[in-house]
Design an enzyme around this catalytic site. Structure first.
Site, PDB file in Angstrom:
ATOM      1  N   HIS A 186       4.174   1.267  -6.733  1.00 52.62           N
ATOM      2  CA  HIS A 186       3.340   0.141  -7.165  1.00 52.62           C
ATOM      3  C   HIS A 186       2.297   0.623  -8.151  1.00 52.62           C
ATOM      4  CE1 HIS A 186       1.724   1.895  -3.461  1.00 52.62           C
ATOM      5  NE2 HIS A 186       0.526   1.693  -3.979  1.00 52.62           N
ATOM      6  N   HIS A 214      -1.499  -0.347  -9.471  1.00 48.30           N
ATOM      7  CA  HIS A 214      -2.702  -1.127  -9.207  1.00 48.30           C
ATOM      8  C   HIS A 214      -3.316  -1.583 -10.522  1.00 48.30           C
ATOM      9  CE1 HIS A 214      -3.512   0.301  -4.957  1.00 48.30           C
ATOM     10  NE2 HIS A 214      -2.749   1.301  -5.367  1.00 48.30           N
TER      11      HIS A 214
HETATM   12  P1  5GP Z   1      -1.747   2.991  -2.302  1.00 45.82           P
HETATM   13  O1  5GP Z   1      -2.829   3.474  -1.390  1.00 45.82           O
HETATM   14  O2  5GP Z   1      -0.389   3.297  -1.718  1.00 45.82           O
HETATM   15  O3  5GP Z   1      -1.885   3.391  -3.732  1.00 45.82           O
HETATM   16  O4  5GP Z   1      -1.911   1.419  -2.329  1.00 45.82           O
HETATM   17  C1  5GP Z   1      -1.357   0.570  -1.385  1.00 45.82           C
HETATM   18  C2  5GP Z   1      -2.093  -0.724  -1.495  1.00 45.82           C
HETATM   19  O5  5GP Z   1      -1.371  -1.700  -0.776  1.00 45.82           O
HETATM   20  C3  5GP Z   1      -3.501  -0.673  -0.898  1.00 45.82           C
HETATM   21  O6  5GP Z   1      -4.467  -0.955  -1.895  1.00 45.82           O
HETATM   22  C4  5GP Z   1      -3.461  -1.723   0.201  1.00 45.82           C
HETATM   23  O7  5GP Z   1      -4.634  -2.468   0.267  1.00 45.82           O
HETATM   24  C5  5GP Z   1      -2.290  -2.574  -0.179  1.00 45.82           C
HETATM   25  N1  5GP Z   1      -1.628  -3.176   0.954  1.00 45.82           N
HETATM   26  C6  5GP Z   1      -1.232  -2.550   2.093  1.00 45.82           C
HETATM   27  N2  5GP Z   1      -0.640  -3.434   2.913  1.00 45.82           N
HETATM   28  C7  5GP Z   1      -0.660  -4.624   2.274  1.00 45.82           C
HETATM   29  C8  5GP Z   1      -0.189  -5.929   2.628  1.00 45.82           C
HETATM   30  O8  5GP Z   1       0.360  -6.173   3.700  1.00 45.82           O
HETATM   31  N3  5GP Z   1      -0.391  -6.919   1.717  1.00 45.82           N
HETATM   32  C9  5GP Z   1      -0.994  -6.691   0.519  1.00 45.82           C
HETATM   33  N4  5GP Z   1      -1.150  -7.735  -0.295  1.00 45.82           N
HETATM   34  N5  5GP Z   1      -1.449  -5.476   0.164  1.00 45.82           N
HETATM   35  C10 5GP Z   1      -1.290  -4.465   1.035  1.00 45.82           C
END
Ligand code: 5GP
Ligand code: ZN
Length: 141
Positions: A99, A101
């Site tokens: 993903h 951001h």
């Molecule tokens: P990472 O830390 O892997 O770069 O980002 C994962 C992102 O996914 C985090 O910012 C977290 O808030 C988001 N996230 C985790 N679970 C969910 C969910 O169930 N729904 C949504 N909309 N975002 C999520």
């Protein structure tokens, strides 16, 4: 992948504040936003990270990343926006479905790269999603 939260969001098995979707790409609000308008862009297909995502998938994602950044900028006028993409736990990755951001920033927020997750206010996230969708529709690209 059956145990992947983002695959479940794409499949509509768990709810999300959807912003955009086409045949291969999906965008939705982050529910632990660093600031208003924090959203995510993912491929519908499951690839854990940038090491495993093929180039043609990355090529489909990037125009949507740009479009979502422009919509967040137009809708909410943050002081700045980072595009962030984490690979591996040490890099701050917590969901292992690739993903990007769109990360709005506030002047002086001093955000760390691993910024930590704080649950957002769902009404506020929904209102921000409405503003971003309106900006996307106005953009039309
Ligand atoms: P990472 O830390 O892997 O770069 O980002 C994962 C992102 O996914 C985090 O910012 C977290 O808030 C988001 N996230 C985790 N679970 C969910 C969910 O169930 N729904 C949504 N909309 N975002 C999520
Ligand atoms: Zn997945």
């Amino acid at each position: 992948m059956s145990d992947c939260i983002f695959c479940k969001i794409v499949a509509g098995e768990i709810p999300s504040f959807k912003l955009y979707e086409d045949d291969e790409v999906f965008s939705f609000m982050d529910i632990n936003p660093l600031h208003d308008g924090h959203c995510l862009i993912i491929p519908k297909a499951h690839y854990p990270n940038i090491f495993e995502a093929p180039g043609d998938v990355l090529a489909k994602l990037m125009p949507v990343v740009g479009r979502m950044a422009r919509a967040v900028n137009a809708a909410l006028s943050p002081d700045g926006i980072n595009i962030m993409q984490a690979n591996g736990e040490a890099a701050g990755q917590s969901v292992f479905h690739i993903h990007f951001h769109v990360l709005p920033r506030a002047m002086g927020d001093d955000a760390k790269i691993n910024w930590g997750l704080r649950p957002g206010d769902m009404d506020r996230i929904a209102a921000n999603a409405d503003k971003i969708r309106a900006a996307l529709a106005a953009d039309g690209a």
